[in-house]
Design an enzyme around this catalytic site. Structure first.
Site, PDB file in Angstrom:
ATOM      1  CG  HIS A 185      -2.292   0.572   0.929  1.00  0.00           C
ATOM      2  ND1 HIS A 185      -2.726   1.762   1.461  1.00  0.00           N
ATOM      3  CD2 HIS A 185      -3.314   0.109   0.157  1.00  0.00           C
ATOM      4  CE1 HIS A 185      -3.951   2.018   1.034  1.00  0.00           C
ATOM      5  NE2 HIS A 185      -4.328   1.034   0.244  1.00  0.00           N
ATOM      6  CG  HIS A 285      -6.614   0.077  -8.009  1.00  0.00           C
ATOM      7  ND1 HIS A 285      -7.291   1.238  -7.735  1.00  0.00           N
ATOM      8  CD2 HIS A 285      -6.214  -0.422  -6.813  1.00  0.00           C
ATOM      9  CE1 HIS A 285      -7.299   1.446  -6.423  1.00  0.00           C
ATOM     10  NE2 HIS A 285      -6.661   0.453  -5.841  1.00  0.00           N
TER      11      HIS A 285
END
Length: 382
Positions: A185, A285
């Protein structure tokens, strides 16, 4: 046919929907949003709308060029996300007008279905493992989990051990043949990313996502020396020009453009083709809503290098409303044996329940990223 109106809807849990209307009664839907910046993106959509009203919606490539190049200052999350949602809606209109799914207009599908993965969360290794087992029981053959908590630029090894324990628990729970993606992340800097990559090597990860922030991509040259897992990156890149350097560097194995951030269908089709030329895989994504997912599946359908698709059903962000709540044909996202079928309806193939959209937009949202801090009080990447 002419564009007559653009209307935006800020809807829970953290999404922004766009409806484009035409003088022939055909409407298209898009999902232009930056998570945590929905109001700003909405304003950008309406700035771009000044050019579009009165134009032919079929001229998608020309509209994209004008909306991207015509403002002098270009690119970045807000601009490209506003453009992405408009682009999705224009393709939806064109497909509906011609009675064809978008993928048919892009050359026709090269696959019947695409693998999807499920997000698995939990505060402790046992919780993550239990959630992973449950996802596999629902048919998923691939999972994604947070690879670590927040880490300072150099941190203590106990945090590494906790990260490894969580991944180890999931691997033990699901066995050797379920794909596991570990998402760092962008929380990790190069000194600790090297350590984490090395320590996670025994667990045969499907990929490591954002081991460092995209702006620190030069660190990948060192990180890839410490692991064999494919490196995935790209959710915070917004155009083919952003991806150009990443592909030229040669350290990324999977690109993850977001169809609601990276210029929509028109741009992500080009990004996918660029990646194919570098033998790099595509995994769009999409922790967003149903319109964004439908757009992703159109690109998955026509991209040879697409191998897996993110989807948000049941993700922890979706408090109050989930992926299917705004859809009149929820069967379009019916998952089977870990795969999602390619939508066959006209346009994006998803039928938006406008009545629910209007009702939930009356409530709206002001979703914001959490703000984390390290033990010393300094800001921590979320």
């Amino acid at each position: 046919m002419k564009i007559t109106k653009l209307t935006t809807f800020i809807v829970p849990p953290r999404w922004l929907f766009l409806k484009i209307e035409t003088d022939e009664g055909i409407t298209g839907w898009g999902e232009p949003v930056v998570e945590g910046r929905a109001l700003t993106t909405e304003a950008a959509v309406h700035e771009l709308a000044d050019y579009l009203v009165g134009k032919d919606p079929f001229r998608i490539e020309d509209h994209w060029n004008v909306l991207y190049r015509g403002g002098f200052y270009r690119g970045g999350a807000i601009h490209m996300s506003a453009l992405a949602g408009i682009d999705q809606a224009l393709w939806d209109i064109k497909g509906k007008a011609l009675g064809q799914p978008v993928h048919q207009l892009l050359g026709g599908q090269c696959r019947d279905r695409v693998m999807v993965y499920s997000w698995v969360g939990g505060d402790r290794p046992a919780d993550v493992a239990a959630n992973a087992r449950e996802a596999v029981a629902r048919g998923f053959k691939a999972l994604k989990m947070n690879g670590c908590e927040e880490l300072q630029i150099v941190d203590t090894f106990d945090k590494v051990e906790r990260a490894v324990a969580a991944v180890a628990a999931v691997r033990e729970a699901v066995g050797p043949h379920i794909g596991i993606g570990a998402d760092f992340h962008g929380r990790v800097h190069k000194p600790m990313a090297k350590v984490l990559a090395r320590e996670l090597e025994p667990y045969k990860l499907m990929f490591i996502e954002e081991p460092v922030l995209s702006e620190n991509r030069e660190a990948l040259a060192e990180i890839t020396k410490h692991c064999s897992a494919p490196i995935a990156l790209g959710e915070r890149l917004y155009s083919r020009w952003d991806f150009k350097g990443v592909l030229q560097d040669g350290y990324v194995d999977i690109i993850q453009p977001d169809l609601s951030h990276a210029g929509g269908i028109t741009e992500c089709r080009k990004i996918a083709a660029m990646a194919e030329a570098y033998d790099v895989a595509l995994a769009p994504h999409c922790p967003l809503g149903p319109i964004a997912l439908a757009a992703c599946l159109q690109i998955d359908a026509v991209s040879y290098n697409a191998f897996i698709q993110e989807q948000s059903l049941g993700i922890h962000y979706n408090e109050g409303n989930d992926l299917l709540d705004y859809v009149a044909n929820p069967d379009v996202f019916a998952y089977e044996n870990g795969f999602a079928s390619i939508p066959q309806g006209p346009g994006l193939g998803v039928e938006v329940n406008e009545e629910i959209v209007v009702r939930r937009a009356a409530e709206g949202h002001r979703w914001r990223n959490p703000v984390w801090r390290h033990a010393d009080g300094s800001f921590a990447e979320w």
